[in-house]
Design a protein around this motif. Structure first.
Motif, short mmCIF file in Angstrom:
data_model
loop_
_atom_site.label_atom_id
_atom_site.label_comp_id
_atom_site.label_asym_id
_atom_site.label_seq_id
_atom_site.Cartn_x
_atom_site.Cartn_y
_atom_site.Cartn_z
N ASN A 143 -10.01 2.26 -2.24
CA ASN A 143 -9.93 0.82 -2.43
C ASN A 143 -9.51 0.54 -3.86
N ILE A 144 -8.77 -0.51 -4.07
CA ILE A 144 -8.34 -0.87 -5.41
C ILE A 144 -9.56 -1.32 -6.20
N ARG A 145 -9.89 -0.57 -7.27
CA ARG A 145 -11.13 -0.83 -7.99
C ARG A 145 -10.91 -1.44 -9.38
N PHE A 146 -9.67 -1.54 -9.78
CA PHE A 146 -9.41 -2.17 -11.08
C PHE A 146 -8.05 -2.84 -11.03
N ILE A 147 -8.03 -4.15 -11.26
CA ILE A 147 -6.75 -4.86 -11.36
C ILE A 147 -6.86 -5.92 -12.44
N THR A 148 -5.78 -6.10 -13.18
CA THR A 148 -5.78 -7.10 -14.24
C THR A 148 -5.60 -8.49 -13.66
N GLN A 149 -4.66 -8.63 -12.72
CA GLN A 149 -4.49 -9.90 -12.04
C GLN A 149 -5.06 -9.81 -10.63
N LYS A 150 -5.10 -10.92 -9.92
CA LYS A 150 -5.79 -10.96 -8.63
C LYS A 150 -4.96 -10.43 -7.48
N TRP A 151 -3.63 -10.38 -7.63
CA TRP A 151 -2.85 -10.01 -6.46
C TRP A 151 -1.63 -9.15 -6.76
N GLU A 152 -1.13 -9.17 -8.00
CA GLU A 152 0.12 -8.43 -8.23
C GLU A 152 -0.06 -6.92 -8.23
N ALA A 153 -1.21 -6.39 -8.70
CA ALA A 153 -1.43 -4.95 -8.64
C ALA A 153 -1.53 -4.46 -7.19
N PRO A 154 -2.31 -5.14 -6.33
CA PRO A 154 -2.31 -4.73 -4.92
C PRO A 154 -0.92 -4.78 -4.29
N LEU A 155 -0.11 -5.76 -4.67
CA LEU A 155 1.24 -5.85 -4.11
C LEU A 155 2.07 -4.65 -4.57
N ALA A 156 1.93 -4.26 -5.84
CA ALA A 156 2.67 -3.10 -6.33
C ALA A 156 2.28 -1.85 -5.56
N ILE A 157 0.98 -1.66 -5.36
CA ILE A 157 0.51 -0.48 -4.64
C ILE A 157 0.96 -0.54 -3.18
N LYS A 158 0.87 -1.69 -2.55
CA LYS A 158 1.33 -1.81 -1.16
C LYS A 158 2.81 -1.52 -1.03
N THR A 159 3.60 -2.01 -1.97
CA THR A 159 5.05 -1.77 -1.94
C THR A 159 5.35 -0.29 -2.05
N LEU A 160 4.69 0.40 -2.98
CA LEU A 160 4.92 1.83 -3.16
C LEU A 160 4.38 2.63 -1.98
N GLN A 161 3.23 2.20 -1.44
CA GLN A 161 2.68 2.89 -0.27
C GLN A 161 3.62 2.79 0.93
N LYS A 162 4.28 1.66 1.07
CA LYS A 162 5.21 1.48 2.18
C LYS A 162 6.38 2.45 2.08
N ILE A 163 6.95 2.57 0.89
CA ILE A 163 8.05 3.51 0.67
C ILE A 163 7.59 4.93 0.94
N CYS A 164 6.43 5.26 0.37
CA CYS A 164 5.88 6.61 0.49
C CYS A 164 5.53 6.93 1.94
N GLY A 165 4.91 5.97 2.63
CA GLY A 165 4.54 6.18 4.03
C GLY A 165 5.75 6.45 4.90
N ASN A 166 6.84 5.74 4.64
CA ASN A 166 8.07 5.98 5.40
C ASN A 166 8.60 7.39 5.16
N ALA A 167 8.49 7.86 3.90
CA ALA A 167 8.94 9.22 3.58
C ALA A 167 8.07 10.25 4.29
N PHE A 168 6.75 10.04 4.28
CA PHE A 168 5.84 10.95 4.97
C PHE A 168 6.12 10.99 6.47
N SER A 169 6.43 9.83 7.03
CA SER A 169 6.65 9.75 8.47
C SER A 169 7.93 10.47 8.90
N ASN A 170 8.85 10.62 7.97
CA ASN A 170 10.12 11.28 8.27
C ASN A 170 9.96 12.79 8.06
N ARG A 171 9.13 13.41 8.87
CA ARG A 171 8.84 14.84 8.70
C ARG A 171 10.10 15.68 8.91
N HIS A 172 10.99 15.22 9.77
CA HIS A 172 12.24 15.95 10.00
C HIS A 172 13.03 16.06 8.70
#
Length: 389
Positions: free
Chosen positions: A85-114
């Motif tokens: 869980n996100i345990r430290f953020i300076t602003q209320k929503w932009e840090a979670p958005l950054a992490i979600k954006t990067l997780q989405k890219i990363c998740g797509n890469a992980f899913s492409n096992r081929h």
């Protein structure tokens, strides 16, 4: 403070335990036994920061080890980068958005096992005995294209390291915080108020963070929602990641990871053959006693259960590395592994070496005052429970 922080603090409970019971001659013998015997490959380029690039290379080497050795048993959703869980953020929503954006890219890469499997295959224009095959212009173009695709895949996969570093430190690399903050300031959404007093050089410099200022919102959540609907901040985040990846070395960073992949592949077919990944990037139940500790992997081949610390380092291991490994042994219980550990050691991705030692012999050599691993563990736990001063 976390286990790593305690090992860096001469007055901590963990260091007090080792100061009291550690045998210096035994420690030197274990260091010599488990150190890398081969010279580690130096970086092939000069990055903006050798410390930061090496740190992220280490995070990615840990991940690649789990993906290659774990094969189909590896599940990225079980990693700290996707479970925390996100345990430290300076602003209320932009840090979670950054992490979600990067997780989405990363998740797509992980899913492409081929695509990852194609990366593991290496150069496609090699003969069976490893010699170069004469390349036509078309073949050369295809080879260049695959290399470009490989590097693009590594670029996407490396988002994992930013997310994992965030959950370990609570902060994003400076390029993210600067770009996000400047965007919000320029749009009048926030105003600067104070300096961040929680900055720790030891904890944050290696992942590209610097002291940050704190900010106060100037507008309502409606304005934030408008930014989100327009994807304006997401574009800033994506551009920040591109700049950060370039600062790591870009294609040169990808080439370093290709070298690591090749070493781990060879190990998986040789010294690691027959081993399966029992636990990946685990956090012992007793980790709470040191305010956080997570080990890399536990390998199982039916006869040996080995706690492995993955060391992507160019220096030799030190006393602190052995103390960290021993601490992991003490913090782990059968609830964490479902059967007793038998060995512990290091895997070196830069040389492909795997050095491990029977834990009974390890503890008797480093901590000879104890008759057994359990007696040493019990005393270690007592020290960890001491009131913090």
């Amino acid at each position: 403070m976390s286990l790593v922080s305690q090992l860096n603090n001469r007055k901590s409970n963990v260091i007090s335990f080792f100061d009291e019971y550690q045998d210096s001659v035994g420690m030197a013998a274990v260091i010599n036994l488990m150190r890398s015997k081969l010279p580690a490959k130096e970086l092939s380029f000069s990055p903006k920061s050798d410390l930061v690039t090496s740190s992220y290379l280490g995070i990615m080497s840990d991940l690649l080890f789990r993906m290659i050795v774990g094969a189909d048993s590896f599940n990225y959703l079980d990693t700290i980068a996707f479970q925390e869980n996100i345990r430290f953020i300076t602003q209320k929503w932009e840090a979670p958005l950054a992490i979600k954006t990067l997780q989405k890219i990363c998740g797509n890469a992980f899913s492409n096992r081929h695509r990852f499997n194609r990366l593991l295959e290496g150069e496609i224009f090699k003969s069976l005995n490893g010699t170069e095959v004469a390349q036509t212009d078309l073949a050369l173009q295809q080879s260049v294209l695959q290399k470009s695709e490989d590097h693009d895949y590594i670029f996407k996969l490396t988002t994992f390291s930013v997310v994992e570093a965030f959950f370990r430190s609570g902060k994003l690399p400076k390029i993210f915080t600067d770009n996000i903050t400047n965007f919000l300031l320029s749009n009048g959404y926030i105003k600067e108020i104070t300096i961040d007093h929680d900055y720790s050089p030891e904890k944050n410099e290696a992942i590209g963070c610097e002291p940050r200022k704190e900010y106060r919102h100037c507008h309502t959540k409606d304005r934030a929602d408008r930014f989100l609907r327009e994807n304006r901040l997401e574009r800033v985040i994506l551009e920040s990641y591109l700049q950060f990846y370039d600062s790591l070395g870009g294609d040169n960073f990808a080439k370093e990871l290709e070298f690591v992949i090749d070493n781990i592949k060879k190990s998986a077919n040789d010294i690691l053959a027959g081993f399966s990944l029992l636990v990946s990037n685990g956090r012992p139940r007793n980790a709470i006693l040191v305010d956080g500790a997570d080990f890399d992997v536990i390998l199982d081949n039916g006869e040996k259960l080995i706690l492995v610390d993955i060391k992507t380092i160019r220096r030799q291991i030190t006393q602190k590395d052995i103390q960290q490994l021993v601490s992991y042994i003490f913090l782990l219980g059968e609830d964490d592994t479902h059967k007793p550990l038998t060995h512990a050691g290091f895997y070196y991705p830069l040389t492909g070496e795997f050095m491990y030692y029977d834990i009974n012999s390890l503890i008797k050599t480093v901590l000879p005052k104890f008759r057994s691993v359990n007696s040493a563990r019990n005393k270690f736990i007592v020290y960890c429970k001491r009131r913090k001063t």
